[in-house]
Write a protein that holds these residues in place. Structure first.
Motif, PDB file in Angstrom:
ATOM      1  N   ARG A 310     -29.651  -6.306   6.837  1.00 47.22           N
ATOM      2  CA  ARG A 310     -28.704  -7.103   7.442  1.00 47.22           C
ATOM      3  C   ARG A 310     -27.236  -7.010   7.131  1.00 47.22           C
ATOM      4  NH1 ARG A 310     -32.936  -9.346  10.614  1.00 47.22           N
ATOM      5  NH2 ARG A 310     -34.252 -10.559   9.523  1.00 47.22           N
ATOM      6  N   GLU A 311     -26.435  -7.178   8.082  1.00 43.59           N
ATOM      7  CA  GLU A 311     -24.917  -6.967   7.795  1.00 43.59           C
ATOM      8  C   GLU A 311     -24.232  -8.263   8.487  1.00 43.59           C
ATOM      9  OE1 GLU A 311     -24.199  -2.185   8.662  1.00 43.59           O
ATOM     10  OE2 GLU A 311     -24.542  -3.495  10.461  1.00 43.59           O
ATOM     11  N   ALA A 312     -23.140  -8.392   7.736  1.00 41.77           N
ATOM     12  CA  ALA A 312     -22.147  -9.280   8.168  1.00 41.77           C
ATOM     13  C   ALA A 312     -21.117  -8.674   8.996  1.00 41.77           C
ATOM     14  CB  ALA A 312     -21.599 -10.324   7.369  1.00 41.77           C
ATOM     15  N   VAL A 313     -20.781  -8.987  10.222  1.00 38.61           N
ATOM     16  CA  VAL A 313     -19.898  -8.195  10.994  1.00 38.61           C
ATOM     17  C   VAL A 313     -18.680  -8.995  11.582  1.00 38.61           C
ATOM     18  CG1 VAL A 313     -19.854  -6.957  13.159  1.00 38.61           C
ATOM     19  CG2 VAL A 313     -21.781  -6.880  11.996  1.00 38.61           C
ATOM     20  N   VAL A 314     -17.452  -8.731  11.176  1.00 42.23           N
ATOM     21  CA  VAL A 314     -16.323  -9.537  11.691  1.00 42.23           C
ATOM     22  C   VAL A 314     -15.748  -8.585  12.971  1.00 42.23           C
ATOM     23  CG1 VAL A 314     -13.937 -10.431  10.953  1.00 42.23           C
ATOM     24  CG2 VAL A 314     -15.773 -10.468   9.312  1.00 42.23           C
ATOM     25  N   ARG A 315     -15.562  -9.495  13.836  1.00 41.78           N
ATOM     26  CA  ARG A 315     -15.152  -8.976  15.096  1.00 41.78           C
ATOM     27  C   ARG A 315     -14.013  -9.679  15.611  1.00 41.78           C
ATOM     28  NH1 ARG A 315     -19.590  -7.329  19.645  1.00 41.78           N
ATOM     29  NH2 ARG A 315     -20.185  -5.762  18.097  1.00 41.78           N
ATOM     30  N   ARG A 316     -12.988  -9.157  16.230  1.00 45.49           N
ATOM     31  CA  ARG A 316     -11.878  -9.740  17.098  1.00 45.49           C
ATOM     32  C   ARG A 316     -12.248 -10.237  18.471  1.00 45.49           C
ATOM     33  NH1 ARG A 316      -8.351  -5.593  14.673  1.00 45.49           N
ATOM     34  NH2 ARG A 316      -8.379  -4.596  16.537  1.00 45.49           N
ATOM     35  N   THR A 317     -11.902 -11.382  18.696  1.00 42.87           N
ATOM     36  CA  THR A 317     -12.130 -11.777  19.997  1.00 42.87           C
ATOM     37  C   THR A 317     -11.158 -11.183  21.089  1.00 42.87           C
ATOM     38  OG1 THR A 317     -10.882 -13.705  19.712  1.00 42.87           O
ATOM     39  CG2 THR A 317     -13.174 -13.985  19.325  1.00 42.87           C
ATOM     40  N   ALA A 318     -10.100 -10.911  20.671  1.00 45.80           N
ATOM     41  CA  ALA A 318      -8.897 -10.455  21.708  1.00 45.80           C
ATOM     42  C   ALA A 318      -9.346  -9.181  22.271  1.00 45.80           C
ATOM     43  CB  ALA A 318      -7.656 -10.395  21.078  1.00 45.80           C
ATOM     44  N   ASP A 319      -9.893  -8.245  21.409  1.00 46.00           N
ATOM     45  CA  ASP A 319     -10.254  -6.693  22.046  1.00 46.00           C
ATOM     46  C   ASP A 319     -11.770  -6.272  21.622  1.00 46.00           C
ATOM     47  OD1 ASP A 319     -10.000  -6.468  19.393  1.00 46.00           O
ATOM     48  OD2 ASP A 319      -8.506  -5.122  19.276  1.00 46.00           O
ATOM     49  N   SER A 320     -12.538  -7.356  21.090  1.00 48.37           N
ATOM     50  CA  SER A 320     -13.908  -6.998  20.821  1.00 48.37           C
ATOM     51  C   SER A 320     -14.191  -5.871  19.568  1.00 48.37           C
ATOM     52  CB  SER A 320     -14.702  -6.643  21.987  1.00 48.37           C
ATOM     53  OG  SER A 320     -14.919  -7.608  22.821  1.00 48.37           O
ATOM     54  N   ALA A 321     -13.155  -5.489  18.920  1.00 44.84           N
ATOM     55  CA  ALA A 321     -13.032  -4.644  17.964  1.00 44.84           C
ATOM     56  C   ALA A 321     -13.813  -5.192  16.706  1.00 44.84           C
ATOM     57  CB  ALA A 321     -11.710  -4.162  17.681  1.00 44.84           C
ATOM     58  N   THR A 322     -14.478  -4.395  15.978  1.00 43.52           N
ATOM     59  CA  THR A 322     -14.988  -4.859  14.695  1.00 43.52           C
ATOM     60  C   THR A 322     -14.206  -4.326  13.595  1.00 43.52           C
ATOM     61  OG1 THR A 322     -17.341  -4.258  15.683  1.00 43.52           O
ATOM     62  CG2 THR A 322     -17.075  -4.338  13.041  1.00 43.52           C
ATOM     63  N   THR A 323     -13.711  -5.288  12.752  1.00 44.60           N
ATOM     64  CA  THR A 323     -12.702  -4.981  11.845  1.00 44.60           C
ATOM     65  C   THR A 323     -13.497  -4.752  10.357  1.00 44.60           C
ATOM     66  OG1 THR A 323     -12.631  -7.079  11.170  1.00 44.60           O
ATOM     67  CG2 THR A 323     -11.434  -6.209  12.816  1.00 44.60           C
ATOM     68  N   CYS A 324     -14.680  -5.351  10.164  1.00 48.71           N
ATOM     69  CA  CYS A 324     -15.262  -4.730   8.901  1.00 48.71           C
ATOM     70  C   CYS A 324     -16.692  -5.043   8.953  1.00 48.71           C
ATOM     71  CB  CYS A 324     -14.626  -5.315   7.462  1.00 48.71           C
ATOM     72  SG  CYS A 324     -14.895  -7.369   7.378  1.00 48.71           S
ATOM     73  N   THR A 325     -17.819  -4.637   8.178  1.00 45.65           N
ATOM     74  CA  THR A 325     -19.083  -4.771   7.896  1.00 45.65           C
ATOM     75  C   THR A 325     -19.221  -4.988   6.264  1.00 45.65           C
ATOM     76  OG1 THR A 325     -19.821  -2.420   7.985  1.00 45.65           O
ATOM     77  CG2 THR A 325     -19.768  -3.613  10.052  1.00 45.65           C
ATOM     78  N   VAL A 326     -20.197  -5.718   6.003  1.00 48.40           N
ATOM     79  CA  VAL A 326     -20.519  -6.127   4.700  1.00 48.40           C
ATOM     80  C   VAL A 326     -22.064  -6.298   4.660  1.00 48.40           C
ATOM     81  CG1 VAL A 326     -20.505  -7.484   2.698  1.00 48.40           C
ATOM     82  CG2 VAL A 326     -18.590  -7.189   4.017  1.00 48.40           C
ATOM     83  N   PRO A 327     -22.838  -5.517   3.941  1.00 50.46           N
ATOM     84  CA  PRO A 327     -24.613  -5.823   3.875  1.00 50.46           C
ATOM     85  C   PRO A 327     -24.641  -7.242   3.223  1.00 50.46           C
ATOM     86  CG  PRO A 327     -23.566  -3.619   2.910  1.00 50.46           C
ATOM     87  CD  PRO A 327     -22.265  -4.394   3.156  1.00 50.46           C
ATOM     88  N   VAL A 328     -25.573  -7.936   3.860  1.00 45.66           N
ATOM     89  CA  VAL A 328     -25.757  -9.087   3.501  1.00 45.66           C
ATOM     90  C   VAL A 328     -27.336  -9.335   3.342  1.00 45.66           C
ATOM     91  CG1 VAL A 328     -23.822 -10.289   4.291  1.00 45.66           C
ATOM     92  CG2 VAL A 328     -26.177 -10.048   5.834  1.00 45.66           C
ATOM     93  N   ALA A 329     -27.947 -10.280   2.491  1.00 40.31           N
ATOM     94  CA  ALA A 329     -29.122 -10.433   2.082  1.00 40.31           C
ATOM     95  C   ALA A 329     -29.908 -11.221   3.255  1.00 40.31           C
ATOM     96  CB  ALA A 329     -29.407 -11.520   0.907  1.00 40.31           C
ATOM     97  N   ASP A 330     -31.295 -10.699   3.182  1.00 39.66           N
ATOM     98  CA  ASP A 330     -32.267 -11.251   4.159  1.00 39.66           C
ATOM     99  C   ASP A 330     -32.386 -12.972   3.826  1.00 39.66           C
ATOM    100  OD1 ASP A 330     -32.853  -9.226   5.457  1.00 39.66           O
ATOM    101  OD2 ASP A 330     -34.521  -8.518   4.147  1.00 39.66           O
ATOM    102  N   GLY A 331     -33.114 -13.735   4.455  1.00 43.53           N
ATOM    103  CA  GLY A 331     -33.202 -14.852   4.198  1.00 43.53           C
ATOM    104  C   GLY A 331     -32.599 -15.697   5.125  1.00 43.53           C
ATOM    105  N   ASP A 332     -31.888 -16.995   4.562  1.00 48.04           N
ATOM    106  CA  ASP A 332     -31.192 -17.821   5.363  1.00 48.04           C
ATOM    107  C   ASP A 332     -30.341 -17.060   6.342  1.00 48.04           C
ATOM    108  OD1 ASP A 332     -30.561 -20.896   6.210  1.00 48.04           O
ATOM    109  OD2 ASP A 332     -28.598 -19.920   5.385  1.00 48.04           O
ATOM    110  N   PRO A 333     -30.135 -17.340   7.852  1.00 48.44           N
ATOM    111  CA  PRO A 333     -29.437 -16.641   8.556  1.00 48.44           C
ATOM    112  C   PRO A 333     -27.867 -16.894   8.825  1.00 48.44           C
ATOM    113  CG  PRO A 333     -30.638 -18.315   9.942  1.00 48.44           C
ATOM    114  CD  PRO A 333     -31.243 -18.015   8.534  1.00 48.44           C
ATOM    115  N   TRP A 334     -27.514 -18.100   7.793  1.00 43.12           N
ATOM    116  CA  TRP A 334     -26.176 -18.700   7.732  1.00 43.12           C
ATOM    117  C   TRP A 334     -25.649 -18.074   6.988  1.00 43.12           C
ATOM    118  CZ3 TRP A 334     -25.233 -20.630  12.411  1.00 43.12           C
ATOM    119  CH2 TRP A 334     -26.221 -21.056  13.097  1.00 43.12           C
ATOM    120  N   ILE A 335     -25.004 -16.850   6.807  1.00 46.84           N
ATOM    121  CA  ILE A 335     -24.372 -16.178   5.756  1.00 46.84           C
ATOM    122  C   ILE A 335     -23.440 -16.355   5.213  1.00 46.84           C
ATOM    123  CG2 ILE A 335     -26.159 -13.948   6.364  1.00 46.84           C
ATOM    124  CD1 ILE A 335     -23.342 -12.976   7.863  1.00 46.84           C
TER     125      ILE A 335
END
Length: 745
Positions: A310-335
């Protein structure tokens, strides 16, 4: 097999809550950009990236569909002696909560004051409700239902008074939709949509799909659960008149993997005054959930990826660019969630760690990461749940300590421009063992859902001094079971696998049996495989112990709650060791239980159902019988028939259906069906598209061909999870009758 696209939650509660206590902060520690676990913008993997990167067409934007009003009585109906309340979500000031309750026999949407019992039914339709979310502006309650009890879900919304009910996404019976977060002003709600699979046109042109059967008419699916037995299964191939051999039964359909797939996330205005806004699209995706949107609308937090990656992905709404990704744990989806100023991202993550902890990622104005630090962690304990108060000043943390929960509060304000150092926490005493969900109430209040070994799921609220009080509409502890049959409190057993790996599980001793009296014992295996046995009340275990049967519920390798290495220990060929774990756990019950070695049974659901099939053929002389519930019997047919996004996620866990074909064949119970000796009962929901019913049918058919007693219980109006009270009772009684007959008869 877990339902990755929906991420179900099982017990909860709601009511006014006291303030999350104020905790002093400690000096921050500056982390350098490029810290472990934080990745700046990188090109996306070619098989799981957005439409804007590859030109893939997103699923068509859903349009709200008005529905007839189906609100129920404002006053509570006659409540069952034992009912559950879970998945709470409160209005803005914390005076009322919406929640799921099964007092009417099926999980439905209810709402009412948090400090009163005058609850009202908001949707009386019998489709089970799975998720609930009250809008920040109090105007709407969004929720997810499963039409016909199956696995294809849809997102609806209704006003708090029960009017204005409409479908926001998933109106097509072939599609699936699930909830994301609300925009902070309540103007729109995020929804993820899995588009319907491509159909084969009548003229044979166009894209094909693996399952061409017509979609079930939900209105016609009103049959009762039926136990199939007595009449042998038809062992001829349809339309050919030829006998099906064992080799034929294991041959995968063509194609081996369903060709369709893809998930799209939209922002939808429930009032339908604004057009849906596409946030992200990923082809061949396993999961995609919108977890938060920054208050200025400039950044979106997504959770994506297959199980174990699983990954947490931060994306800008203005240009849909992904700015960073961070591995996250399985389990609850509200990370996690953004801070109010959007400069800190709070995450529940196991990036470069054995156990999940609370991380703070510092973001620039453009969403780029500038460092990360661990701000709360516990030794040998996973952070299960992370919830931030509405004002962003306080976070509630629920830790998993060997299956039980520890609830703490941590102050997350003021937000700093550099990562925080470790922050002090304030413990919240719990009246029961397990927290299943925590909802924010009012500006800084707390509404946890609890379960335990002595009660049904319920919702509690935090009073002054951070003590918890049961909501009036949650069942009392004494109503968990009929009088005279108190729940069995389990005992934690520890053992060592044959290769030295530490294992553990919960042992339920049948009441009234002398300590040294060897007992018939059922080894019960959970699903996932990343689920975990936790000390909560199980009606099935209560039924079995009431019949004089002991139950041992272990965590074999692959289970969560014991660290990342333990979760990954069953990957690839490690699954053979997981099968050995089942035998080692069964052997351990004899001196530790004590269990009677001549009267052992194996039982499990989902992945546990697979382990049951596999254990019966892999250890044919160990178990006297087995009960497999919604289990996979052949990985080739499973991958061909399951949902596309589930296949994407499962491939990482089990193996790729093409590249790892030989491994999956060796791991498939159907491959060793000739070794089967013990009679078995298989149970399946008729609408299960996670693990299609054919997985149970082919195993039962093959067992009967070899003269082994085998029966199949098909539960009508059910999918992968059994949600209707009458079906759950039928399942428990049928399974208990079967086990009692074969272990004590």
């Amino acid at each position: 097999m877990a339902a990755d696209a929906r991420d179900h939650v099982t017990d909860e509660r709601s009511t006014p809550a006291a303030q999350l206590g104020t905790v002093p902060t400690s000096p921050s520690v500056v982390a350098q950009p490029g810290a472990p676990g934080v990745a700046p913008v990188t090109p996306p993997p070619p098989d799981t990236w957005s439409a804007d990167a590859h030109g893939s067409a997103p699923a068509a934007a859903p349009a709200p569909v008005p529905l007839p009003e189906t609100s129920g009585p404002r006053d509570a109906v006659t409540r069952l002696r034992a009912h559950g309340c879970w998945y709470p979500s409160a209005n803005a000031d914390g005076s009322e909560a919406a929640f799921i309750c099964d007092r009417g026999g099926v999980p439905q949407l209810w709402a009412g004051p948090v400090d009163g019992d005058e609850v009202r039914l908001l949707d009386s339709f019998p489709d089970p409700v799975k998720e609930v979310s009250w809008s920040p502006d109090d105007r709407w309650i969004a929720y997810t239902t499963a039409p016909g009890g199956g696995e294809h879900s849809r997102v609806l919304c209704v006003r708090p008074d029960g009017t204005g009910r409409r479908v926001l996404a998933g109106a097509d019976p072939d599609s699936t939709a699930y909830l994301g977060c609300w925009a902070h002003d309540g103007s729109a709600v995020a929804v993820t949509l899995a588009a319907p699979a491509a159909r084969t046109p009548p003229d044979g042109t166009g894209p094909a799909r693996a399952d061409t059967a017509p979609t079930a008419n939900w209105a016609d699916r009103n049959g009762r659960a039926t136990l199939l037995g007595g009449t042998p299964y038809d062992t001829t191939a349809r339309g050919t008149g030829q006998t099906v051999t064992a080799a034929d039964s294991m041959a995968p359909p063509v194609p081996a993997v369903r060709p369709d797939g893809g998930l799209s996330a939209y922002l939808i205005d429930p009032d339908a005054l604004a057009s849906p806004v596409l946030l992200a699209t990923e082809t061949h995706a396993a999961t995609l959930r919108v977890c938060d949107i920054s208050r200025d609308g400039g950044l979106v937090l997504l959770r994506r990826g297959p199980r174990g990656r699983r990954e947490a992905v931060v994306r800008r709404t203005a240009d849909s660019a992904t700015t960073c990704t961070v591995p996250v744990a399985d389990g609850d989806p509200w990370i996690g969630r953004f801070s109010p100023d959007g400069r800190t991202l709070w995450l529940r993550s196991d990036a470069d760690r054995e156990y999940a902890a609370l991380l703070a990622v510092v973001l620039g104005t453009d969403g780029e990461p500038h460092g990360m630090s661990v701000v709360a962690e516990r030794q040998d304990s996973d952070l299960d749940l992370l919830v931030l108060s509405h004002d962003g000043r306080t976070a509630a943390l629920s830790w998993n300590e060997r299956g039980a929960s520890r609830l703490e509060l941590v102050e997350t304000f003021p937000t700093r421009q550099a990562p925080h150092g470790p922050l002090p926490t304030t413990p919240v005493p719990l009246p029961h063992e397990v927290v299943t969900r925590v909802a924010a109430v009012g500006p800084r209040l707390l509404l946890p859902a609890l379960s335990g070994s002595q009660r049904r799921p319920g919702v509690w609220w935090a009073s002054e001094g951070v003590s918890l009080l049961r909501t009036p509409w949650s069942s009392r502890d004494e109503d968990a079971v009929p009088p005279g049959r108190p729940p069995v409190r389990p005992v934690l057993l520890r053992l060592t696998a044959r290769d030295g790996l530490p294992l553990s599980g919960w042992y339920y001793r049948a009441p009234g049996r002398a300590p040294g009296d060897p007992a018939p014992c059922v080894i019960h295996l959970h699903g996932g495989p990343e689920e975990q046995e936790r000390p909560v009340f199980h009606p099935l275990y209560h039924e079995l112990t009431g019949r004089g049967l002991d139950v041992f519920a272990p965590d074999v390798r692959g289970s969560s709650g014991h660290g990342r290495s333990f979760v990954d220990a069953d990957l690839g060929t490690g699954r053979f060791a997981a099968l050995d774990d089942v035998a080692d756990c069964a052997a351990h019950t004899v001196p530790a239980g004590p269990a009677d070695p001549t009267r052992l049974a194996v039982m499990g659901r989902s992945y546990g159902g697979y382990l049951t099939f596999a254990s019966l053929v892999g250890h044919p002389d160990l178990f006297r019988t087995g009960v497999a519930v919604c289990g996979m019997s052949d990985f080739a047919t499973f991958f061909a028939g399951t949902e596309p996004w589930l296949a994407e996620s499962a491939a990482h866990k089990y193996g790729h259906p093409e590249r790892d074909r030989e491994l999956l064949r060796a791991l498939s119970p159907m491959t060793r069906i000739d070794a089967l000796r013990a009679p078995l009962l298989a149970v399946h929901g008729e609408h299960d598209t996670n693990v299609p019913p054919g997985e149970s049918e082919q195993f039962v058919r093959a067992a009967r061909e070899r003269g082994i007693p085998a029966e199949l219980l098909t539960l009508r109006e059910e999918g992968h999870d059994f949600l209707r009270a009458d079906n759950r009772r039928l399942f428990r009684r049928t399974a208990a009758d079967w086990l009692e007959r074969h272990l004590t008869g």
